[in-house]
Design a protein around this motif. Structure first.
Motif, short mmCIF file in Angstrom:
data_model
loop_
_atom_site.label_atom_id
_atom_site.label_comp_id
_atom_site.label_asym_id
_atom_site.label_seq_id
_atom_site.Cartn_x
_atom_site.Cartn_y
_atom_site.Cartn_z
N LYS A 1 -29.68 10.81 -27.15
CA LYS A 1 -29.01 10.45 -28.52
C LYS A 1 -27.87 9.49 -28.13
O LYS A 1 -27.96 8.25 -28.75
CB LYS A 1 -28.13 11.68 -29.21
CG LYS A 1 -27.70 11.05 -30.51
CD LYS A 1 -28.65 10.90 -31.53
CE LYS A 1 -27.82 10.60 -32.78
NZ LYS A 1 -28.82 10.34 -33.91
N THR A 2 -27.20 9.38 -27.08
CA THR A 2 -26.29 8.58 -26.72
C THR A 2 -26.84 7.20 -26.08
O THR A 2 -26.48 6.02 -26.46
CB THR A 2 -25.37 9.16 -25.39
OG1 THR A 2 -24.67 10.24 -25.77
CG2 THR A 2 -24.26 8.13 -24.87
N ASN B 1 -29.75 6.11 -26.89
CA ASN B 1 -30.31 5.46 -28.20
C ASN B 1 -29.35 4.73 -28.79
O ASN B 1 -29.25 3.69 -29.24
CB ASN B 1 -31.04 6.51 -29.07
CG ASN B 1 -31.80 5.78 -30.11
OD1 ASN B 1 -33.37 5.58 -29.95
ND2 ASN B 1 -31.43 5.58 -31.35
N ASN B 2 -28.06 5.41 -29.30
CA ASN B 2 -26.97 4.70 -29.87
C ASN B 2 -26.48 3.42 -29.22
O ASN B 2 -26.22 2.60 -30.00
CB ASN B 2 -25.85 5.69 -29.95
CG ASN B 2 -26.06 6.92 -30.82
OD1 ASN B 2 -27.12 6.91 -31.62
ND2 ASN B 2 -25.31 7.80 -30.82
N GLN B 3 -26.59 3.35 -28.03
CA GLN B 3 -26.27 2.28 -27.35
C GLN B 3 -27.17 1.22 -27.69
O GLN B 3 -26.74 -0.05 -27.77
CB GLN B 3 -26.34 2.34 -25.58
CG GLN B 3 -25.18 3.34 -25.23
CD GLN B 3 -23.82 2.84 -25.39
OE1 GLN B 3 -23.37 1.74 -25.86
NE2 GLN B 3 -22.74 3.72 -25.30
N SER C 1 -29.10 0.75 -30.32
CA SER C 1 -28.85 0.42 -31.89
C SER C 1 -27.71 -0.40 -31.91
O SER C 1 -27.54 -1.46 -32.74
CB SER C 1 -28.68 1.73 -32.66
OG SER C 1 -28.75 1.52 -33.94
N ALA C 2 -26.51 -0.12 -31.08
CA ALA C 2 -25.10 -0.89 -31.11
C ALA C 2 -25.31 -2.24 -30.86
O ALA C 2 -24.83 -3.27 -31.63
CB ALA C 2 -24.10 -0.32 -30.24
N CYS D 1 -34.28 -0.58 -34.35
CA CYS D 1 -33.90 0.89 -34.01
C CYS D 1 -33.91 1.75 -35.15
O CYS D 1 -34.11 2.74 -35.37
CB CYS D 1 -32.39 1.12 -33.21
SG CYS D 1 -32.44 0.26 -31.70
N ARG D 2 -33.42 1.11 -36.58
CA ARG D 2 -33.24 1.90 -37.80
C ARG D 2 -34.93 2.18 -38.25
O ARG D 2 -34.97 3.33 -38.70
CB ARG D 2 -32.60 0.90 -38.90
CG ARG D 2 -31.07 0.62 -38.51
CD ARG D 2 -30.60 0.09 -39.54
NE ARG D 2 -28.94 -0.34 -39.33
CZ ARG D 2 -28.11 0.72 -39.55
NH1 ARG D 2 -28.57 1.82 -40.23
NH2 ARG D 2 -26.89 0.21 -39.23
N SER E 1 -34.24 7.65 -34.57
CA SER E 1 -33.54 7.86 -33.31
C SER E 1 -34.06 8.98 -32.45
O SER E 1 -35.30 9.35 -32.72
CB SER E 1 -32.15 8.68 -33.74
OG SER E 1 -31.48 8.91 -32.80
N LYS F 1 -27.14 14.84 -31.72
CA LYS F 1 -25.80 14.58 -31.38
C LYS F 1 -25.22 15.86 -30.77
O LYS F 1 -24.39 15.66 -30.10
CB LYS F 1 -25.13 14.60 -32.88
CG LYS F 1 -23.73 14.26 -32.88
CD LYS F 1 -23.26 14.03 -34.14
CE LYS F 1 -21.77 13.62 -34.03
NZ LYS F 1 -21.03 13.18 -35.45
#
Length: 364
Positions: free
Chosen positions: A126-127, A129-131, A133-134, A150-151, A155, A159
């Motif tokens: 998750k971490t 993937n969040n990078q 997406s950011a 990514c949207r 995901s 979390k």
């Protein structure tokens, strides 16, 4: 897009004009390319970056993104971000123009990580993937990328971990007996278990943060070790700045420990240790006591579990932990709260029919 050969060196170079972010016209020259194609590709990529073009490669976008992030993040956060991107993201996306990366491309990358033999945890996935997406959000906001792929891809990972480790009070008491031969270790772990503060918050504490007459401790900074240097940073979030009330026995324990340190400066760190010391003592104590080993951060979960078991409200717990909002507390610990649905149904039954339903709470 011409390129030129340096006959003497046997290499190629490019030379061209561009406008920088202020609109000033400048000349750029780059030498040392082995082929004409390499020199032309450098010019093309440089101009794409300079013009904020979505034709730029993902690697170039990351360079811009990380340069922007460096002044806005704590050094430790920046280093962690850089490691994740360099090791898990750039090897796959580096040479792709950002406007050619689709949701299908993202899914392919996700599937590679999901099937990796190393078996990454759901929270780590998750971490990562969040990078990614950011980075794409950055391109959408500042470089006119049409959308964040990514949207649409969705995901991966979770979390919060599926299982949360924590100690009961009995387990903690067994553990603490095994490390009480080291006064610093005993006081440190007592603070972590009975206050729920983060380890970085605890390691940043000074004597001046304690009010022994009121039995309180002020959390207003965070300790980190970065590139062999001790750093005192701002707390994790604005709400992390808080005052925690201590049980009198713990307040007295800290005072006695502080009194035992010769010539202690009230503004210096009370515990001159690092997180490596905490880990070492955790391993030592668990081995000696036979208590299951948990992470240092799980002591925070242990404190929360204790408070929930004693019936304290999510709002009070949220304030004590320094969560940004109560939703964070509920999202993390909701599974620890007992199910009161049957009591609610029984209460409604009693109000409507006058009969005490099964599962009703006992009379006061």
């Amino acid at each position: 897009m011409p390129a030129y050969k340096n006959d003497k060196a046997g290499t190629w170079f490019c030379k061209f004009y561009y406008q920088d972010w202020t609109g000033t016209r400048k000349q750029k020259k780059k030498e040392g390319f082995k082929t004409r194609k390499e020199a032309q590709e450098f010019e093309r990529e440089f101009l794409a970056k300079a013009h904020a073009s979505c034709d730029m490669t993902f690697g170039s976008l990351v360079e811009i993104y990380m340069e922007d992030s460096k002044t806005r993040l704590k050094p430790t956060t920046y280093t962690n971000k850089q490691f994740i991107i360099d090791s898990k993201v750039l090897p796959f996306f580096r040479s792709m123009p950002i406007n050619t990366i689709t949701a299908a491309t993202i899914r392919k990358w996700q599937n590679e990580l999901l099937s990796d033999p190393k078996g990454y945890s759901q929270t780590y996935l998750k971490t990562v993937n969040n990078q990614v997406s950011a980075i794409f959000n950055f391109a959408v906001k500042y470089y006119q990328l049409a959308s964040n792929p990514c949207r649409m891809a969705g995901s991966m990972g979770k979390k919060n971990a599926d299982s949360m480790q924590f100690w009961t009070m009995d387990e903690f008491n067994q553990f603490i007996k095994a490390i009480e031969d080291k006064p610093a270790a005993k006081v440190i772990f007592e603070l972590l278990f009975w206050t729920g503060m983060r380890s970085g918050e605890m390691l940043a504490l000074t004597l001046s943060d304690f009010d022994f007459s009121a039995n309180t401790v002020s959390i207003n900074k965070n300790y980190a070790r970065h590139e062999n240097q001790d750093l005192i940073l701002d707390p994790k979030t604005p709400k992390s700045k808080r005052v925690i009330t201590l049980p009198p026995f713990l307040s007295q324990m800290v005072k006695e420990y502080a009194d035992s340190i010769y010539d202690l400066d009230p503004t210096e760190r009370l515990f001159q240790h690092t997180k490596h010391f905490l880990l070492h003592e955790m391993i030592r104590g668990c081995k000696a006591s036979g208590v299951k080993r948990i992470r240092i951060h799980d002591l925070r979960h242990s404190h929360t579990s204790f408070l929930i078991e004693q019936g304290y409200s999510p709002l009070l717990i949220s304030e004590r932990l320094g969560h940004e909002n109560i939703e964070t507390t509920l999202g993390t610990y909701s599974h620890l709260y007992p199910n009161k649905q049957s009591e609610v149904a029984a209460l409604i039954e009693k109000v409507v029919t006058g009969k005490k339903g099964e599962g009703a709470a006992p009379e006061a």
